[in-house]
Design an enzyme around this catalytic site. Structure first.
Site, PDB file in Angstrom:
ATOM      1  N   ARG A 106       0.810  -1.210   0.000  1.00  0.00           N
ATOM      2  CA  ARG A 106       0.000   0.000   0.000  1.00  0.00           C
ATOM      3  C   ARG A 106       0.847   1.265   0.000  1.00  0.00           C
ATOM      4  O   ARG A 106       0.477   2.277  -0.539  1.00  0.00           O
ATOM      5  CB  ARG A 106      -0.924  -0.012   1.214  1.00  0.00           C
ATOM      6  CG  ARG A 106      -1.968   1.061   1.154  1.00  0.00           C
ATOM      7  CD  ARG A 106      -3.097   0.786   2.104  1.00  0.00           C
ATOM      8  NE  ARG A 106      -2.643   0.752   3.476  1.00  0.00           N
ATOM      9  CZ  ARG A 106      -3.440   0.479   4.503  1.00  0.00           C
ATOM     10  NH1 ARG A 106      -4.703   0.205   4.295  1.00  0.00           N
ATOM     11  NH2 ARG A 106      -2.976   0.464   5.717  1.00  0.00           N
TER      12      ARG A 106
ATOM     13  N   ARG B 151      -8.603  -8.835  10.748  1.00  0.00           N
ATOM     14  CA  ARG B 151      -8.629  -9.901   9.747  1.00  0.00           C
ATOM     15  C   ARG B 151      -9.349 -11.137  10.273  1.00  0.00           C
ATOM     16  O   ARG B 151      -9.071 -12.258   9.852  1.00  0.00           O
ATOM     17  CB  ARG B 151      -7.199 -10.262   9.330  1.00  0.00           C
ATOM     18  CG  ARG B 151      -6.424  -9.091   8.753  1.00  0.00           C
ATOM     19  CD  ARG B 151      -5.229  -9.561   7.929  1.00  0.00           C
ATOM     20  NE  ARG B 151      -4.452  -8.423   7.466  1.00  0.00           N
ATOM     21  CZ  ARG B 151      -3.311  -7.999   8.021  1.00  0.00           C
ATOM     22  NH1 ARG B 151      -2.793  -8.650   9.049  1.00  0.00           N
ATOM     23  NH2 ARG B 151      -2.676  -6.953   7.539  1.00  0.00           N
TER      24      ARG B 151
ATOM     25  N   ASP C 184     -10.465  -0.722  13.671  1.00  0.00           N
ATOM     26  CA  ASP C 184     -10.830  -0.742  12.254  1.00  0.00           C
ATOM     27  C   ASP C 184     -12.310  -1.071  12.100  1.00  0.00           C
ATOM     28  O   ASP C 184     -12.919  -1.663  12.981  1.00  0.00           O
ATOM     29  CB  ASP C 184      -9.997  -1.785  11.499  1.00  0.00           C
ATOM     30  CG  ASP C 184      -8.545  -1.352  11.342  1.00  0.00           C
ATOM     31  OD1 ASP C 184      -8.297  -0.135  11.234  1.00  0.00           O
ATOM     32  OD2 ASP C 184      -7.675  -2.238  11.325  1.00  0.00           O
TER      33      ASP C 184
ATOM     34  N   LYS D 280      -2.629   4.802   7.163  1.00  0.00           N
ATOM     35  CA  LYS D 280      -2.896   5.258   8.525  1.00  0.00           C
ATOM     36  C   LYS D 280      -2.832   6.785   8.628  1.00  0.00           C
ATOM     37  O   LYS D 280      -1.987   7.410   8.012  1.00  0.00           O
ATOM     38  CB  LYS D 280      -1.870   4.653   9.476  1.00  0.00           C
ATOM     39  CG  LYS D 280      -2.002   3.160   9.584  1.00  0.00           C
ATOM     40  CD  LYS D 280      -0.948   2.598  10.533  1.00  0.00           C
ATOM     41  CE  LYS D 280      -0.925   1.092  10.456  1.00  0.00           C
ATOM     42  NZ  LYS D 280      -0.457   0.616   9.127  1.00  0.00           N
TER      43      LYS D 280
HETATM   44  C1  LIG Z   1       0.524  -0.254   8.892  1.00  0.00           C
HETATM   45  C2  LIG Z   1       0.963  -0.692   7.603  1.00  0.00           C
HETATM   46  C3  LIG Z   1       2.316  -0.647   7.245  1.00  0.00           C
HETATM   47  C4  LIG Z   1       3.388  -0.140   8.183  1.00  0.00           C
HETATM   48  O1  LIG Z   1       3.152   1.179   8.494  1.00  0.00           O
HETATM   49  P1  LIG Z   1       4.082   1.981   9.488  1.00  0.00           P
HETATM   50  O2  LIG Z   1       3.280   3.204   9.726  1.00  0.00           O
HETATM   51  O3  LIG Z   1       5.355   2.245   8.766  1.00  0.00           O
HETATM   52  O4  LIG Z   1       4.291   1.157  10.709  1.00  0.00           O
HETATM   53  C5  LIG Z   1       2.652  -1.074   5.989  1.00  0.00           C
HETATM   54  N1  LIG Z   1       1.736  -1.534   5.117  1.00  0.00           N
HETATM   55  C6  LIG Z   1       0.434  -1.575   5.420  1.00  0.00           C
HETATM   56  C7  LIG Z   1      -0.542  -2.092   4.407  1.00  0.00           C
HETATM   57  C8  LIG Z   1       0.007  -1.179   6.680  1.00  0.00           C
HETATM   58  O5  LIG Z   1      -1.300  -1.256   6.993  1.00  0.00           O
END
Ligand SMILES: *Cc1c(COP(=O)(O)O)cnc(C)c1O
Ligand code: SF4
Length: 352
Positions: A89, A111, A270, A314
């Protein structure tokens, strides 16, 4: 007792719970048939009374079956999965789902629709396809092993995956997300710690949600990891009736710092189906963070974040980012404004 025999001794049926706590197993059967049940002897031993914060996290609840209009794949992960065992993502980070199993099945899991079922039992070939994708995507610097719980793999399999990642020049670091220090601390053997130490830089993020989970066996498991040079972080999920209280969160975060675990994220729940009964309004989360300032070392205050449905990633929940709070929440993000429900009206709630 070895960790594998501990795991094999887990409670997996409502009947076993009934035997231990004298409850009626009947209402729980449908829930356990829909979402898997597993509680290790260690975690079961942390329950003091039915309904307490440990119980709520691990014992099936009829409200999981309430019709809540929430999606099964709340984070829209499937649209970010170039191959089944991988979620990509953010340009520089990828999740590799290396294990479909957990030492315990958390009732609040995002999940929960897939963990512990065939939908997440990826084959070695599928995990290899994920590793191949990482190898052919030079932008990925940070690989997060997740699932499920990666530490339910045995040492040889874990070594194979980590060795492959180590051979990919553009992968600068690996993170492991694991709840095993909380639910199955026996898994953190000296041998595992030596194994992990060979793959630096490797970070481990664990998942304590309540100070009563910070018992001697878990603190000792964290100490073994820290002594092996593994930096430890913690991700907590904010949940009604578990930790939606400033005093609980302060005690938890102070305890984590003492155990050499750095509080990293406080996750706003979530929007996943079957978890609505854990929802806490965002105002409460902000109050808790505000109460921590001045009473906990800055090092011990996690970042309060939400992962809005749709999958943009996030977003920190800061008072200045919230444009509207109430039935719905409007949050300012780098990618524009995001709107999400802040209260989840539950229909068909058949148990209190
Ligand atoms: C949370 C998450 C991460 C890691 O995010 P950080 O903020 O760097 O800890 C990576 N990929 C996905 C899909 C996530 O949901
Ligand atoms: S350990 Fe993590 S992945 Fe497994 S059930 Fe709990 S929250 Fe979900």
């Amino acid at each position: 007792m070895t960790w594998k025999s501990q795991l094999a001794d887990s409670v997996v049926t409502p009947e076993q719970l009934a035997e231990r706590f004298g409850i009626d197993p009947e209402p729980l059967r449908a829930v356990a048939a829909r979402y898997p049940l597993r509680i290790t002897p260690h975690y079961l031993g942390l329950i003091e009374t039915p309904g307490d914060p440990i119980w709520r996290q691990c014992v099936p609840d009829l409200r999981e079956l309430a019709i809540d209009d929430l999606p099964e794949d709340s984070l829209n992960e499937s649209s970010f999965s170039p191959v089944p065992a991988l979620v990509h993502r953010y340009p520089d980070r990828a999740l590799l789902l290396v294990s479909g199993q957990c030492a315990g099945y958390c009732r609040f899991c995002t999940r929960k629709n897939r963990v512990g079922t065939r939908a997440m039992a990826f084959s070695a070939a599928q995990i290899d396809a994920g590793l191949d994708y990482i190898a052919s995507t030079p932008g990925i610097r940070d690989v997060i092993l997740t699932g499920g719980d990666p530490l339910l793999l045995d040492d040889p399999r874990l070594t194979e995956i980590l060795t492959r990642l180590q051979s990919i020049a553009h992968v600068e670091m690996v993170r492991i997300g694991s709840r095993v220090p909380v639910t199955l601390p026996q898994r953190i053997t000296p041998q595992l710690c030596r194994l992990l130490a060979r793959f630096q830089p490797l970070y481990l993020n664990t998942h304590f949600n309540h100070p009563r989970e910070l018992v001697d066996a878990s603190i000792a498991a964290c100490a073994r990891l820290a002594d092996a040079g593994i930096p430890l972080g913690n991700q907590t999920v904010l949940m009604r009736g578990v930790n939606d209280d400033p005093e609980v969160m302060i005690t938890l975060c102070r305890g984590l710092l003492k155990a050499r675990v750095r509080p990293y994220y406080l996750h706003h729940l979530d929007q996943a189906r079957g978890t609505a009964h854990f929802r806490v309004p965002v105002e409460r989360g902000l109050e808790i963070i505000a109460a921590m300032r001045g009473r906990v070392s800055g090092l011990g205050i996690p970042q309060y974040v939400v992962d809005p449905p749709g999958g943009q990633g996030k977003v920190p929940l800061l008072p200045e980012n919230l444009l509207q709070v109430g039935e719905t929440l409007k949050v300012r993000t780098a990618g524009g404004m995001v709107e999400l429900p802040n209260r989840t009206p539950l229909r068909d709630v058949s148990s209190a």
